[in-house]
Design a protein around this motif. Structure first.
Motif, PDB file in Angstrom:
ATOM      1  N   LEU A 219       0.823  -1.210   0.000  1.00 32.73           N
ATOM      2  CA  LEU A 219       0.000   0.000   0.000  1.00 32.73           C
ATOM      3  C   LEU A 219       0.860   1.265   0.000  1.00 32.73           C
ATOM      4  CD1 LEU A 219      -2.795  -1.171   2.464  1.00 32.73           C
ATOM      5  CD2 LEU A 219      -2.940  -0.985  -0.028  1.00 32.73           C
ATOM      6  N   LYS A 220       1.994   1.241   0.696  1.00 30.65           N
ATOM      7  CA  LYS A 220       2.914   2.383   0.682  1.00 30.65           C
ATOM      8  C   LYS A 220       3.622   2.506  -0.659  1.00 30.65           C
ATOM      9  CE  LYS A 220       3.863   2.523   5.668  1.00 30.65           C
ATOM     10  NZ  LYS A 220       3.457   3.929   5.888  1.00 30.65           N
ATOM     11  N   MET A 221       4.022   1.364  -1.247  1.00 28.53           N
ATOM     12  CA  MET A 221       4.676   1.393  -2.560  1.00 28.53           C
ATOM     13  C   MET A 221       3.710   1.870  -3.640  1.00 28.53           C
ATOM     14  SD  MET A 221       7.032  -2.071  -2.472  1.00 28.53           S
ATOM     15  CE  MET A 221       7.810  -1.794  -4.046  1.00 28.53           C
ATOM     16  N   PHE A 225       4.512   4.969  -6.125  1.00 28.18           N
ATOM     17  CA  PHE A 225       4.562   4.833  -7.579  1.00 28.18           C
ATOM     18  C   PHE A 225       3.321   5.393  -8.281  1.00 28.18           C
ATOM     19  CE2 PHE A 225       7.640   1.373  -6.529  1.00 28.18           C
ATOM     20  CZ  PHE A 225       8.708   1.854  -7.268  1.00 28.18           C
ATOM     21  N   ARG A 226       2.444   6.069  -7.517  1.00 33.79           N
ATOM     22  CA  ARG A 226       1.258   6.725  -8.090  1.00 33.79           C
ATOM     23  C   ARG A 226       0.365   5.715  -8.819  1.00 33.79           C
ATOM     24  NH1 ARG A 226       5.379  11.200 -10.752  1.00 33.79           N
ATOM     25  NH2 ARG A 226       6.308  11.840  -8.773  1.00 33.79           N
ATOM     26  N   MET A 276       6.720  -6.629  -6.643  1.00 34.49           N
ATOM     27  CA  MET A 276       5.741  -5.549  -6.744  1.00 34.49           C
ATOM     28  C   MET A 276       6.231  -4.424  -7.648  1.00 34.49           C
ATOM     29  SD  MET A 276       4.607  -5.293  -2.784  1.00 34.49           S
ATOM     30  CE  MET A 276       3.975  -6.709  -1.904  1.00 34.49           C
ATOM     31  N   VAL A 277       7.519  -4.124  -7.584  1.00 32.57           N
ATOM     32  CA  VAL A 277       8.066  -3.041  -8.407  1.00 32.57           C
ATOM     33  C   VAL A 277       7.783  -3.285  -9.884  1.00 32.57           C
ATOM     34  CG1 VAL A 277      10.192  -1.844  -9.106  1.00 32.57           C
ATOM     35  CG2 VAL A 277       9.844  -2.468  -6.719  1.00 32.57           C
ATOM     36  N   HIS A 278       7.741  -4.549 -10.294  1.00 29.03           N
ATOM     37  CA  HIS A 278       7.477  -4.866 -11.706  1.00 29.03           C
ATOM     38  C   HIS A 278       6.118  -4.348 -12.176  1.00 29.03           C
ATOM     39  CE1 HIS A 278      11.101  -7.089 -12.168  1.00 29.03           C
ATOM     40  NE2 HIS A 278      10.751  -8.104 -11.411  1.00 29.03           N
ATOM     41  N   ASN A 279       5.203  -4.072 -11.252  1.00 31.61           N
ATOM     42  CA  ASN A 279       3.911  -3.508 -11.652  1.00 31.61           C
ATOM     43  C   ASN A 279       4.054  -2.137 -12.288  1.00 31.61           C
ATOM     44  OD1 ASN A 279       1.818  -5.384 -10.628  1.00 31.61           O
ATOM     45  ND2 ASN A 279       2.764  -4.973  -8.670  1.00 31.61           N
ATOM     46  N   TRP A 280       5.082  -1.419 -11.880  1.00 31.66           N
ATOM     47  CA  TRP A 280       5.178  -0.014 -12.258  1.00 31.66           C
ATOM     48  C   TRP A 280       6.402   0.321 -13.102  1.00 31.66           C
ATOM     49  CZ3 TRP A 280       4.686  -1.249  -6.811  1.00 31.66           C
ATOM     50  CH2 TRP A 280       3.361  -1.242  -6.368  1.00 31.66           C
ATOM     51  N   VAL A 281       7.527  -0.310 -12.825  1.00 34.05           N
ATOM     52  CA  VAL A 281       8.798   0.116 -13.428  1.00 34.05           C
ATOM     53  C   VAL A 281       9.265  -0.921 -14.440  1.00 34.05           C
ATOM     54  CG1 VAL A 281      11.170   0.800 -12.955  1.00 34.05           C
ATOM     55  CG2 VAL A 281       9.370   1.306 -11.288  1.00 34.05           C
ATOM     56  N   LEU A 381      17.820   9.042  -8.353  1.00 31.23           N
ATOM     57  CA  LEU A 381      17.343   8.102  -9.365  1.00 31.23           C
ATOM     58  C   LEU A 381      15.826   8.167  -9.503  1.00 31.23           C
ATOM     59  CD1 LEU A 381      18.147   5.740 -11.296  1.00 31.23           C
ATOM     60  CD2 LEU A 381      17.702   4.199  -9.380  1.00 31.23           C
ATOM     61  N   ASP A 382      15.124   8.513  -8.428  1.00 35.75           N
ATOM     62  CA  ASP A 382      13.659   8.630  -8.481  1.00 35.75           C
ATOM     63  C   ASP A 382      13.218   9.510  -9.648  1.00 35.75           C
ATOM     64  OD1 ASP A 382      13.793   7.228  -6.122  1.00 35.75           O
ATOM     65  OD2 ASP A 382      12.904   8.790  -4.877  1.00 35.75           O
ATOM     66  N   ASP A 383      13.923  10.606  -9.871  1.00 33.37           N
ATOM     67  CA  ASP A 383      13.515  11.557 -10.913  1.00 33.37           C
ATOM     68  C   ASP A 383      13.571  10.938 -12.302  1.00 33.37           C
ATOM     69  OD1 ASP A 383      13.250  14.319  -9.411  1.00 33.37           O
ATOM     70  OD2 ASP A 383      15.036  13.335  -8.616  1.00 33.37           O
ATOM     71  N   VAL A 384      14.606  10.155 -12.561  1.00 33.72           N
ATOM     72  CA  VAL A 384      14.736   9.491 -13.867  1.00 33.72           C
ATOM     73  C   VAL A 384      13.663   8.417 -14.007  1.00 33.72           C
ATOM     74  CG1 VAL A 384      16.288   8.230 -15.402  1.00 33.72           C
ATOM     75  CG2 VAL A 384      17.215   9.918 -13.804  1.00 33.72           C
ATOM     76  N   MET A 385      13.489   7.626 -12.942  1.00 35.66           N
ATOM     77  CA  MET A 385      12.488   6.563 -12.968  1.00 35.66           C
ATOM     78  C   MET A 385      11.097   7.122 -13.223  1.00 35.66           C
ATOM     79  SD  MET A 385       9.885   5.185 -10.954  1.00 35.66           S
ATOM     80  CE  MET A 385      10.270   5.724  -9.286  1.00 35.66           C
ATOM     81  N   PHE A 386      10.726   8.204 -12.520  1.00 36.56           N
ATOM     82  CA  PHE A 386       9.385   8.763 -12.682  1.00 36.56           C
ATOM     83  C   PHE A 386       9.181   9.350 -14.082  1.00 36.56           C
ATOM     84  CE2 PHE A 386       8.893   8.974  -7.940  1.00 36.56           C
ATOM     85  CZ  PHE A 386       7.762   8.177  -7.886  1.00 36.56           C
ATOM     86  N   ALA A 387      10.222   9.931 -14.675  1.00 34.01           N
ATOM     87  CA  ALA A 387      10.100  10.459 -16.036  1.00 34.01           C
ATOM     88  C   ALA A 387       9.776   9.341 -17.016  1.00 34.01           C
ATOM     89  CB  ALA A 387      11.391  11.172 -16.436  1.00 34.01           C
ATOM     90  N   ILE A 388      10.447   8.200 -16.858  1.00 34.87           N
ATOM     91  CA  ILE A 388      10.185   7.047 -17.731  1.00 34.87           C
ATOM     92  C   ILE A 388       8.816   6.453 -17.430  1.00 34.87           C
ATOM     93  CG2 ILE A 388      10.953   4.711 -18.310  1.00 34.87           C
ATOM     94  CD1 ILE A 388      13.829   5.692 -17.830  1.00 34.87           C
ATOM     95  N   LEU A 389       8.460   6.394 -16.143  1.00 34.10           N
ATOM     96  CA  LEU A 389       7.155   5.852 -15.755  1.00 34.10           C
ATOM     97  C   LEU A 389       6.014   6.654 -16.365  1.00 34.10           C
ATOM     98  CD1 LEU A 389       5.411   3.929 -14.070  1.00 34.10           C
ATOM     99  CD2 LEU A 389       5.744   5.454 -12.109  1.00 34.10           C
TER     100      LEU A 389
END
Length: 462
Positions: A219-221, A225-226, A276-281, A381-389
């Motif tokens: 739930l926090k993740m 990851f929006r 779980m990360v595979h759901n988003w990234v 790294l969050d900034d790069v990941m979110f741009a791609i997401l």
């Protein structure tokens, strides 16, 4: 005022009727009705994975039958080998008329090891993906009405699917019947909002503690990851195995554990967040090996970073996981193999299969450190990941070029040379700045690579 025309998606009705044999589910009868489209003779109706990573299809082809509103349709089955799969294409025997109905029986077999591309039996039920018993349809998008019946199962049984249970209606993509998990039998579980964790009732086994912890992390993740608040499920499979693991598919994960050698809480605390990360990234990893470093490296990175940020992992647990990953990567005899070679060896060589996990993880940790240093800690790294997401959510199909584009924006320079060296097999030294407050020391030392026994450089985290 001109009326707006609404394009109606094809309608697909699916009925699944699992049946009980002995102490498990013996198989399932399937009925699929496709409405709203007609096809000329010889055109593709659907296809099946006749063989995938050496896992045979469970369809009883003697039972396979197609008809439409004009009667028996007939079909042709053609097999084609494509990298790791043997694809069986089902084409119409003549021009179709009205609703197409497909019926067949599946006969399930004992549960296999990872990857979970089968529908595998154990005492109490059957679990697995649709990859070896459900079809991929030709419709790019369709409206599904799915019914899974419990009539042929014992009292108290559950019939679960990645997207729900018993009766589910939703918009689907053509491969979604295959690329999801199914769970039929005497299941127990923990549910928290849109999260569910399930296992078959077995004496001496209770997953409640890790299930509750994992629900909190999910739930926090999801918030981080929006996420769009869709359901997520973990389905446990009992099978003797060397190490706990499993396979991630859409909004769900099939977890394999050895009932005679249960993993520790700490091991599971970082296994499930990885999946779980595979759901988003993600990036499109075709052909295999192209973007595995990102797909698995990002999952490794955030499965450690986020529980630490959330205060749900201790420093001791973090150190244990970092040292496990260092041993796995730096003492791997395939650590210097290029990415394309690793892709060719996927699931054929266990050591080669695991390299992208460590390679991606240590590369991304080093990149995160560079970004923080370059920006005085204002970016990561969050900034790069979110741009791609965000680009992925907008419908872009992305690969490594997107990574290089977004990373160069943050680092304001050429990042290709370092990236290409990594893809060619450069072994990456560890740099850590992503675990705020952990105060971790890195010790360089001599090691011995597995299998070939050669000296190598490895690291210890203290």
């Amino acid at each position: 005022m001109e009326e707006l025309s609404m394009v109606r998606l094809p309608q697909v009705e699916t009925e699944i009727k699992p049946f009980w044999e002995g102490n498990t589910v013996g198989g399932a009868d399937v009925v699929i009705r496709i409405r709203g489209e007609e096809h000329p003779g010889g055109s593709l109706i659907c296809d099946f994975n006749q063989d995938l990573y050496g896992i045979p299809c469970s369809v009883d082809w003697d039972s396979f039958y197609m008809e439409d509103e004009a009667g028996e349709l007939g079909y042709t089955a053609d097999d084609e080998r494509i990298q790791h799969q043997l694809l069986r294409s089902i084409t119409a025997g003549r021009d179709t008329k009205g609703t197409i109905t497909i019926t067949y029986r599946n006969k399930f077999l004992p549960a296999r090891p990872n990857p979970v591309m089968d529908m595998g039996q154990e005492a109490g039920g059957v679990s697995g993906s649709g990859e070896n018993w459900m079809p991929r349809l030709t419709q790019e998008e369709y409206e599904l009405d799915m019914k899974i019946f419990k009539d042929g199962l014992p009292d108290g049984a559950k019939v679960l699917w990645s997207y729900g249970e018993e009766h589910i209606s939703r918009t689907m993509k053509k491969a979604d019947l295959q690329e999801t998990f199914y769970y039929f039998g005497l299941a127990k579980g923990v549910e928290n909002k849109n999260f569910g964790y399930y296992w078959f009732d077995r004496e001496g086994f209770d997953a409640s503690e890790i299930a509750v912890w994992t629900s909190e992390v999910f739930l926090k993740m999801a918030d981080f990851f929006r996420d769009d608040n869709e359901a997520y499920k973990i389905f446990a499979r009992a099978r003797q195995c060397r190490k706990s693991g499993g396979t991630a598919l859409k909004r769900s994960y099939s977890y394999i554990y050895d009932p005679d050698a249960l993993p520790t809480m700490t091991e599971l605390k970082f296994l499930f967040p990885h999946e779980m990360v595979h759901n988003w990234v993600t990036l499109l990893d075709e052909p295999f090996g192209t973007c595995t470093w990102y797909v698995e490296g990002m999952a490794e990175f955030y499965c450690l970073v986020l529980p630490w940020r959330f205060g749900l992992a201790s420093r001791e647990e973090l150190l244990e996981q970092l040292n496990d990953r260092a041993e796995q990567y730096y003492e791997n005899p395939c650590a210097a193999y290029p990415a394309n070679e690793l892709g060719d060896l996927l699931f054929k060589d266990k050591e080669a299969t695991t390299v992208p996990y460590g390679r991606g993880f240590f590369y991304l940790m080093a990149i995160d450190s560079r970004i923080r240093e370059k920006t005085g800690g204002s970016r990561s790294l969050d900034d790069v990941m979110f741009a791609i997401l965000e680009r992925t959510k907008a419908g872009e199909v992305l690969q490594n070029e997107a990574w290089l584009q977004e990373l160069s924006k943050v680092l304001d320079g050429d990042v290709k040379e370092e990236f290409e060296a990594m893809m060619k097999g450069a072994v990456i030294s560890p740099i850590i700045s992503c675990f705020d407050g952990a105060d971790i020391e890195i010790i360089k030392k001599e090691g011995i690579s597995r299998r070939d026994g050669k000296p190598c450089v490895t690291y210890e985290f203290r």
